[in-house]
Scaffold this active site. Structure first.
Site, PDB file in Angstrom:
ATOM      1  N   ARG A   1       0.780  -1.235   0.000  1.00  0.00           N
ATOM      2  CA  ARG A   1       0.000   0.000   0.000  1.00  0.00           C
ATOM      3  C   ARG A   1       0.817   1.293   0.000  1.00  0.00           C
ATOM      4  NH1 ARG A   1      -5.206   0.177   3.581  1.00  0.00           N
ATOM      5  NH2 ARG A   1      -3.717   0.593   5.233  1.00  0.00           N
ATOM      6  N   ASP A   2       2.135   1.221   0.047  1.00  0.00           N
ATOM      7  CA  ASP A   2       2.922   2.458  -0.021  1.00  0.00           C
ATOM      8  C   ASP A   2       4.223   2.220  -0.781  1.00  0.00           C
ATOM      9  OD1 ASP A   2       3.397   5.161   0.376  1.00  0.00           O
ATOM     10  OD2 ASP A   2       4.310   4.882   2.356  1.00  0.00           O
ATOM     11  N   LEU A   3       4.113   1.540  -1.912  1.00  0.00           N
ATOM     12  CA  LEU A   3       5.293   1.301  -2.733  1.00  0.00           C
ATOM     13  C   LEU A   3       5.695   2.595  -3.439  1.00  0.00           C
ATOM     14  CD1 LEU A   3       4.199  -2.133  -4.203  1.00  0.00           C
ATOM     15  CD2 LEU A   3       6.141  -1.749  -2.658  1.00  0.00           C
TER      16      LEU A   3
END
Length: 234
Positions: free
Chosen positions: A88-90
């Site tokens: 969710r935060d690549l």
């Protein structure tokens, strides 16, 4: 930190990473609670730089470099997805490049806001609240909808777009303008900025489809198509 939500995220990251046991995910050696006051994590020492810092001085790296880095990133993300974990935060700042003699080892960092599909029953990741970094956030995340495998694939697509063109698909002035662009605007084709093989451009834009079901349905599916294209660029 006395904030229960931050504490839960802190401990969640340690548990998530320990469960993966992948060579391209940062290794956590231990975690615990010290003197009934301080939560701590012990992680491996990494020497090198983030992909974000690297791209500030090496804009548009050559195709073999892109392939080498993304192959390792894909391995880490695929392992997470196999374990029902969505990062969710690549983004480039969460991809670490460890230089070793004759090789480059890539590690994916920061699973602090990861969603564990099978066990995520705590009210830590709230539906309706965008989670992630706006420039790399999928349309559904920007809307506050639940993230899926396709959401991580969208973020990987933004990273690819940036590596191959030297710029982001949406460069807006504010947080909200960036979110709205991901939701509503069609990204400019990469060939608008740099000469690019038509099939490679198609793969990049495939990852940036607005609807999750229109994107590659797995990291491995994306890898098969992308690496064929990049190998032709050598």
């Amino acid at each position: 930190d006395e904030d229960p939500e931050n504490t839960q995220r802190f401990l969640r990251e340690a548990m998530v990473v320990n469960a993966l046991r992948n060579p391209h995910v940062v290794e956590f050696i231990g975690y615990g609670f010290h003197q009934n006051k301080y939560h701590y994590i012990v992680m491996e020492r990494l020497e090198g730089t983030t992909l974000g810092s690297y791209l500030q001085t090496h804009s548009m790296p050559p195709a073999p470099f892109v392939r080498h880095v993304m192959e390792q990133v894909f391995d880490a993300v695929a392992a997470a997805h196999d374990s029902q974990i969505i990062h969710r935060d690549l983004k480039p700042d969460n991809i670490f490049l460890v230089e070793r003699p004759g090789s480059l080892l890539v590690k994916v960092l920061d699973f602090g806001i990861a969603k564990i599909h099978a066990t995520d029953t705590e009210n830590i990741t709230k539906t309706g609240v965008p989670m992630g970094t706006p420039h790399y956030m999928s349309p559904e995340q920007a809307l506050g909808d639940p993230a899926t495998v396709a959401s991580d694939i969208y973020s990987l697509g933004v990273i690819l777009y940036e590596m191959l063109t030297g710029r982001l698909p949406f460069q807006k002035r504010t947080y909200l303008e960036t979110l709205f662009a991901h939701i509503r605007e069609t990204p400019p084709p990469p060939s608008q900025w740099v000469p690019m093989d038509a099939e490679l451009e198609r793969v990049v834009l495939w990852t940036l489809e607005k609807k999750p079901e229109k994107r590659p349905q797995s990291v491995r599916e994306l890898a098969r198509h992308l690496f064929l294209c990049l190998d032709r660029q050598r």
